[in-house]
Motif scaffolding. Sequence first.
Motif, short mmCIF file in Angstrom:
data_model
loop_
_atom_site.label_atom_id
_atom_site.label_comp_id
_atom_site.label_asym_id
_atom_site.label_seq_id
_atom_site.Cartn_x
_atom_site.Cartn_y
_atom_site.Cartn_z
N ARG A 158 -34.66 -27.22 -15.53
CA ARG A 158 -33.51 -27.95 -16.07
C ARG A 158 -33.01 -29.02 -15.10
NH1 ARG A 158 -32.58 -22.52 -17.30
NH2 ARG A 158 -31.08 -22.23 -15.61
N ASN A 159 -33.77 -29.28 -14.04
CA ASN A 159 -33.36 -30.29 -13.07
C ASN A 159 -33.47 -31.69 -13.67
OD1 ASN A 159 -33.64 -32.15 -10.61
ND2 ASN A 159 -33.25 -30.17 -9.64
N LYS A 160 -32.57 -32.57 -13.27
CA LYS A 160 -32.57 -33.93 -13.82
C LYS A 160 -33.77 -34.74 -13.33
CE LYS A 160 -27.53 -34.25 -14.32
NZ LYS A 160 -26.31 -34.99 -13.93
N ASN A 161 -34.29 -34.39 -12.16
CA ASN A 161 -35.45 -35.11 -11.61
C ASN A 161 -36.73 -34.56 -12.25
OD1 ASN A 161 -37.57 -36.13 -10.01
ND2 ASN A 161 -36.26 -36.24 -8.20
N TYR A 162 -37.49 -35.43 -12.89
CA TYR A 162 -38.69 -34.95 -13.60
C TYR A 162 -39.73 -34.38 -12.63
CZ TYR A 162 -41.94 -38.74 -12.35
OH TYR A 162 -42.78 -39.58 -11.69
N LEU A 163 -39.73 -34.83 -11.37
CA LEU A 163 -40.68 -34.30 -10.40
C LEU A 163 -40.44 -32.81 -10.15
CD1 LEU A 163 -40.79 -37.21 -7.79
CD2 LEU A 163 -42.55 -36.60 -9.45
N HIS A 164 -39.17 -32.42 -10.16
CA HIS A 164 -38.84 -31.01 -9.98
C HIS A 164 -39.29 -30.19 -11.19
CE1 HIS A 164 -35.46 -32.01 -6.86
NE2 HIS A 164 -36.65 -32.47 -6.52
N ARG A 165 -39.15 -30.80 -12.38
CA ARG A 165 -39.59 -30.08 -13.58
C ARG A 165 -41.12 -29.91 -13.57
NH1 ARG A 165 -35.99 -33.90 -15.83
NH2 ARG A 165 -37.58 -34.95 -17.09
N MET A 166 -41.82 -30.93 -13.06
CA MET A 166 -43.28 -30.81 -12.94
C MET A 166 -43.67 -29.76 -11.90
SD MET A 166 -44.53 -34.77 -13.30
CE MET A 166 -46.19 -34.38 -12.84
N THR A 167 -42.93 -29.72 -10.80
CA THR A 167 -43.20 -28.69 -9.78
C THR A 167 -43.01 -27.30 -10.37
OG1 THR A 167 -42.45 -30.20 -8.04
CG2 THR A 167 -42.59 -27.87 -7.48
N CYS A 168 -42.02 -27.15 -11.24
CA CYS A 168 -41.81 -25.87 -11.93
C CYS A 168 -43.07 -25.49 -12.71
CB CYS A 168 -40.60 -25.99 -12.86
SG CYS A 168 -40.36 -24.55 -13.92
N LEU A 169 -43.65 -26.46 -13.42
CA LEU A 169 -44.88 -26.17 -14.17
C LEU A 169 -46.02 -25.78 -13.25
CD1 LEU A 169 -44.81 -29.03 -16.86
CD2 LEU A 169 -44.58 -26.58 -17.28
N PHE A 170 -46.15 -26.49 -12.12
CA PHE A 170 -47.22 -26.16 -11.17
C PHE A 170 -47.08 -24.73 -10.66
CE2 PHE A 170 -47.13 -30.94 -9.98
CZ PHE A 170 -47.86 -31.25 -11.12
N ALA A 212 -40.84 -30.42 -25.08
CA ALA A 212 -40.00 -31.45 -25.70
C ALA A 212 -39.38 -32.36 -24.65
CB ALA A 212 -38.91 -30.79 -26.55
N ASP A 213 -39.88 -32.33 -23.43
CA ASP A 213 -39.31 -33.15 -22.35
C ASP A 213 -39.44 -34.63 -22.67
OD1 ASP A 213 -38.56 -32.52 -19.23
OD2 ASP A 213 -39.44 -34.51 -19.48
N PRO A 214 -38.44 -35.43 -22.29
CA PRO A 214 -38.52 -36.87 -22.59
C PRO A 214 -39.57 -37.63 -21.76
CG PRO A 214 -36.54 -36.37 -21.32
CD PRO A 214 -37.14 -35.06 -21.71
N VAL A 215 -40.02 -37.05 -20.66
CA VAL A 215 -40.98 -37.74 -19.79
C VAL A 215 -42.40 -37.31 -20.17
CG1 VAL A 215 -41.74 -38.09 -17.40
CG2 VAL A 215 -39.29 -37.86 -17.92
N ALA A 216 -43.27 -38.28 -20.42
CA ALA A 216 -44.63 -38.00 -20.87
C ALA A 216 -45.41 -37.20 -19.83
CB ALA A 216 -45.35 -39.30 -21.21
N ASN A 217 -45.20 -37.50 -18.55
CA ASN A 217 -45.92 -36.77 -17.49
C ASN A 217 -45.66 -35.27 -17.57
OD1 ASN A 217 -45.91 -39.54 -16.75
ND2 ASN A 217 -46.54 -38.95 -14.68
N VAL A 218 -44.43 -34.92 -17.88
CA VAL A 218 -44.08 -33.51 -18.00
C VAL A 218 -44.77 -32.91 -19.22
CG1 VAL A 218 -42.20 -31.85 -18.29
CG2 VAL A 218 -41.88 -33.87 -16.85
N ARG A 219 -44.78 -33.65 -20.34
CA ARG A 219 -45.37 -33.11 -21.57
C ARG A 219 -46.86 -32.88 -21.43
NH1 ARG A 219 -42.30 -37.25 -23.77
NH2 ARG A 219 -44.11 -38.35 -24.64
#
Length: 667
Positions: free
Chosen positions: A493-505, A532-539
């Motif tokens: 739920r972090n605003k920074n998409y890099l943190h959300r990607m790290t969560c996935l990793f 449903a993340d707005p950033v394509a890299n996350v999706r």
Amino acid sequence: MAASDKSVDDSLYPIAVLIDELKNEDVQLRLNSIKKLSTIALALGEERTRSELIPFLTETIYDEDEVLLALADQLGNFTSFVGGPEYAMYLLPPLESLATVEETVVRDKAVESLRTVAAEHSALDLEIHVVPTLQRLVSGDWFTSRTSACGLFSVCYPRVTQPVKAELRANFRKLCQDETPMVRRAAANKLGEFAKVVETEYLKSDLIPNFVQLAQDDQDSVRLLAVEACVSIAQLLPQDDVEHLVLPTLRQCASDSSWRVRYMVAEKFVDLQKAVGPEITRVDLVPAFQYLLKDAEAEVRAAVATKVKDFCASLDKANQVQIILSSILPYVRDLVSDPNPHVKSALASVIMGLSPMLGAYQTVEQLLPLFLIQLKDECPEVRLNIISNLDCVNDVIGIQQLSQSLLPAIVELAEDSKWRVRLAIIEYMPALAGQLGQEFFDQKLRGLCMGWLNDHVYAIREAATLNMKKLVEQFGAPWAEQAIIPMILVMSRNKNYLHRMTCLFCLNVLAEVCGTDITTKLLLPTVLLLAADPVANVRFNVAKTLQKISPFLEASVIDAQVKPTLDKLNVDADVDVKHFAAQAIAGIAAEMELNVFRTAVPPCIGFKLEAALASKLVVEPPPNSAASAEPGVLLELNANIENINIDAEGEQQPQPQQQQLKSVSEC
């Protein structure tokens, strides 16, 4: 007949092209042709290779260095192309010429090939052909030929007659006294190798004087190479002879005016110690070791500091502890506070290894204070080296006495401005966690590990995710469920998409060690939420994650939750998201098809066929998931099993029905 001649001409045409390329002005073409000399030699035959190709190569020695280097390399393996060992002498002229060129790399390769070819000569041919070649090199006008000659003595000497041996020893002595420093350096470099093949009586009478003379040379580049020869000579002589013939020179080298010579003594000290034996070590080498530990040059102190552990380990066991406490530790204490960080870092990498030798009591009394000082050192490499070797102390006294001092050092390293230092402490964290225990880790270090997941350097975040996996392997899945998974899920739920990607990793690697229940209950819902993340890299990382964790999910969960999400991503507006979603759909379907295959096929057949089926599924994924496959799919699989066998290379081949039934019955 004419047709036959034409076919011969056609077959020799490529060879003619290669020979023409040897004369081409283009360096690259000449180089390519040299590398294909074996092809030319095979086509010409042994006789024409000896009479035409080798003389031609000898005449074209004057070429670019890279061409000559390739030629010297090729000729070393050319004996079979000139007719075998009895014709090996034909290779000597071109190699002799190559051994005299100015470029050092070419000369070294030519000498290496000469050694190979010389070893293939018979004893008689060696004296007739190789020894004269060596003598011509020794008496050459240019220093290049004389330096090359030094490398051939040890090959020729063991297989020649006594008069020739005496001549070779005289020639080597001549090179050791050569007026050119480069020649004396080459002789010093090969002195130890030559000493190993010379008889002991001549070693004492002929080579030891050469060794002493080289060790007193006015060029330090010659003297430092004599140190290497000292090790070989000491290994060959009895203890009494070592003490009288070698030790005076060794003492001189240890206190040489050139720091490079003293550095070489420090580098070779443990080898020297093993060569001279425990008694000479105690009487002569321990004082020399002390002298080097307080050397004026930091490079020498750093080199000898790295040898402290090995030197102490090789001491006589009866006096080991006493010598360490009385003769080594006082000097080690000074190095702990050395002004040069490289010296302190070198010592920190080995000092922990003294603990098993000294035992628990002396470690606490003598070494523990030094460890605590190094853990507070301002240089991060010193602290890191101490922490990376904690297992030595842990096995002797346990780590609890260091734990309170460890914490500040670990925290400082974890927050160091140099990302490579942070990366190094991450790699040691699982071992530290195991040594310090789960309770201490949860209280003091867990926050650090979580902080690394938010580091601004990707390499740190990547290492931190792998660190999480190793910690779960250390402490178990129940601990992960309570201690770290909730904190990782918050990152989604972090605003920074890099943190959300790290969560996935993190979820990628944790699924491997947490098991199906935790993956389904805790990890999967977060992954689906990020679809449903707005950033394509996350999706598109969601698609990749779903594929990676699918082996740890039940088929019903995949059908109900994973497939709908991937289908939605497969029609995403972003082309990368669509690509990885389609890839995940195909990968999951292929994996499930294999699972059905494993349950439907007898094991002894299944192991043989699984690789073939897997490769087929990669090329041609099934249109539908095997979880929902109708009975007809299984029937088709079983029908194919009866008609397929895998040979040794993995090729599918029809197999007779009777033979297949026999292999099934053997199961």
